[in-house]
Enzyme design. Sequence first.
Site, PDB file in Angstrom:
ATOM      1  N   TYR A 297       0.749  -1.429  -0.045  1.00  0.00           N
ATOM      2  CA  TYR A 297      -0.004   0.048   0.130  1.00  0.00           C
ATOM      3  C   TYR A 297       0.721   1.153   0.019  1.00  0.00           C
ATOM      4  CZ  TYR A 297      -3.025   3.545   1.508  1.00  0.00           C
ATOM      5  OH  TYR A 297      -3.969   4.827   1.665  1.00  0.00           O
TER       6      TYR A 297
ATOM      7  N   GLU B 115     -14.367  -0.746   6.212  1.00  0.00           N
ATOM      8  CA  GLU B 115     -14.601   0.394   5.563  1.00  0.00           C
ATOM      9  C   GLU B 115     -15.828   0.621   4.834  1.00  0.00           C
ATOM     10  OE1 GLU B 115     -10.600   1.585   4.097  1.00  0.00           O
ATOM     11  OE2 GLU B 115     -11.444   2.439   2.176  1.00  0.00           O
TER      12      GLU B 115
ATOM     13  N   ARG C 194       1.157   6.258  -7.142  1.00  0.00           N
ATOM     14  CA  ARG C 194      -0.079   7.149  -7.382  1.00  0.00           C
ATOM     15  C   ARG C 194       0.543   8.524  -7.312  1.00  0.00           C
ATOM     16  NH1 ARG C 194      -5.196   6.883  -3.619  1.00  0.00           N
ATOM     17  NH2 ARG C 194      -3.711   6.867  -1.886  1.00  0.00           N
TER      18      ARG C 194
ATOM     19  N   TYR D  22      -1.073  13.150   6.493  1.00  0.00           N
ATOM     20  CA  TYR D  22      -0.707  12.053   7.429  1.00  0.00           C
ATOM     21  C   TYR D  22       0.816  12.168   7.697  1.00  0.00           C
ATOM     22  CZ  TYR D  22      -5.015   9.038   7.082  1.00  0.00           C
ATOM     23  OH  TYR D  22      -6.309   8.606   7.091  1.00  0.00           O
TER      24      TYR D  22
ATOM     25  N   ARG E 211     -11.188  13.373   1.367  1.00  0.00           N
ATOM     26  CA  ARG E 211     -12.557  12.519   2.293  1.00  0.00           C
ATOM     27  C   ARG E 211     -13.881  12.418   1.557  1.00  0.00           C
ATOM     28  NH1 ARG E 211      -9.574   9.399   5.577  1.00  0.00           N
ATOM     29  NH2 ARG E 211      -8.122  10.922   6.807  1.00  0.00           N
TER      30      ARG E 211
HETATM   31  C1  3EB Z   1      -7.879   6.201   5.914  1.00  0.00           C
HETATM   32  O1  3EB Z   1      -8.658   6.840   6.431  1.00  0.00           O
HETATM   33  C2  3EB Z   1      -8.162   4.834   5.415  1.00  0.00           C
HETATM   34  O2  3EB Z   1      -5.304   5.567  -0.203  1.00  0.00           O
HETATM   35  O3  3EB Z   1      -6.997   6.270  -1.792  1.00  0.00           O
HETATM   36  C3  3EB Z   1      -9.359   5.328   2.584  1.00  0.00           C
HETATM   37  C4  3EB Z   1      -9.817   5.929   1.296  1.00  0.00           C
HETATM   38  C5  3EB Z   1      -8.139   4.846   2.705  1.00  0.00           C
HETATM   39  C6  3EB Z   1      -8.898   6.105   0.483  1.00  0.00           C
HETATM   40  C7  3EB Z   1      -6.484   5.915  -0.542  1.00  0.00           C
HETATM   41  C8  3EB Z   1      -7.208   5.037   1.674  1.00  0.00           C
HETATM   42  C9  3EB Z   1      -7.627   5.490   0.578  1.00  0.00           C
HETATM   43  O4  3EB Z   1      -6.722   6.392   5.743  1.00  0.00           O
HETATM   44  C10 3EB Z   1      -7.729   4.394   4.187  1.00  0.00           C
END
Ligand code: 3EB
Length: 326
Positions: A143, A320, A150, A201, A214
């Site tokens: 990941y 999720e 990406r 992050y 989001r």
């Molecule tokens: C998170 O909140 C959960 O890498 O595109 C959620 C939606 C998550 C998209 C992405 C990752 C992705 O981090 C993981």
Amino acid sequence: MQSIVDVMPRLQFGYARGALPELLADPQVLTVIGFGRDAPEHDDPRYLQVQLEPHGAAPFEVWRSAQAVTAGRDGELQWAQSGDRLFGALLVDEAAVGGIVEAARIAYSTLLQFCTARGFTAPLRFWNYIDAITVGDGDDERYRGFNRGRAAGIAGRLDRYPAATAIGRHDGSRRLQVYWLAGRMPGRGIENPRQVSAFHYPRQYGPQPPSFARATLADDGLPLLISGTASVVGHASVHPGDLDAQLGETLRNIDSLIGVARQQRPALPSALGSHSLVKVYVRNREDMPRVEARLRERLAPETPLLLLHAEVCRRELLVEIDSCHG
Ligand code: 3EB
């Protein structure tokens, strides 16, 4: 008399149980998605198979436009377009390009070039399905490699991030699958005050933060496009090992996002319901009946719901949820 205010034709999203050839016979169907190994084959470029096993007999997911659709293929890329909407999907064989990092970079640079060339400069929503997503330790985790690739594929081509899902498949086929919805006008990225934006992050989650918003709020012909949402508060996973508590936290996160979006668009319904399309990714197959039961208690009875067996990108996250809403 016709309104002088342009109303965008609506793109409808739904789950349907018909026969695939009949669904595709509708010229306004933009996309049909079949789930799991029992999904039928079809060579229509508007049809896509996703190798995630459903809980029970899967419906098809259908996106339907208000206008006629044209569709085609361009190498490994399939597309369909209608008015101001473009659906696209791409598979990249990791072995052929040297691994997940390069597969992600090629997927994103290819699809963004393709969209731009057709005048769809605004990707609005991405879904990424990655085999063995948590395999590899530390910064070698697949990941994290996907995030690096990406970001490299996006670099210089996008000035804002759309909503996204990135979820693990169990099918053992090392092919990166990306599908997306793009428009001609950018949408607005919506962030959740309960969560650190994913693109901020901290380093502990890898050298390259994930490139997604989001949610996307686009024109009023599109629902609120809610990203994959999990039991993350701030940037930390909360309630490890506690499925019910993770579900509760996930729904609170979605409520919070809908609340923010309603400040921009008050007409959006205030909770998930019959006007939403809800997709639930469950890590452990044996948890699926429990997840379904809990969601049926928590959501309005007519809420369209699809549960898929999938691996969430952090090992401690059990569930999720993503959604098109309103
Ligand atoms: C998170 O909140 C959960 O890498 O595109 C959620 C939606 C998550 C998209 C992405 C990752 C992705 O981090 C993981």
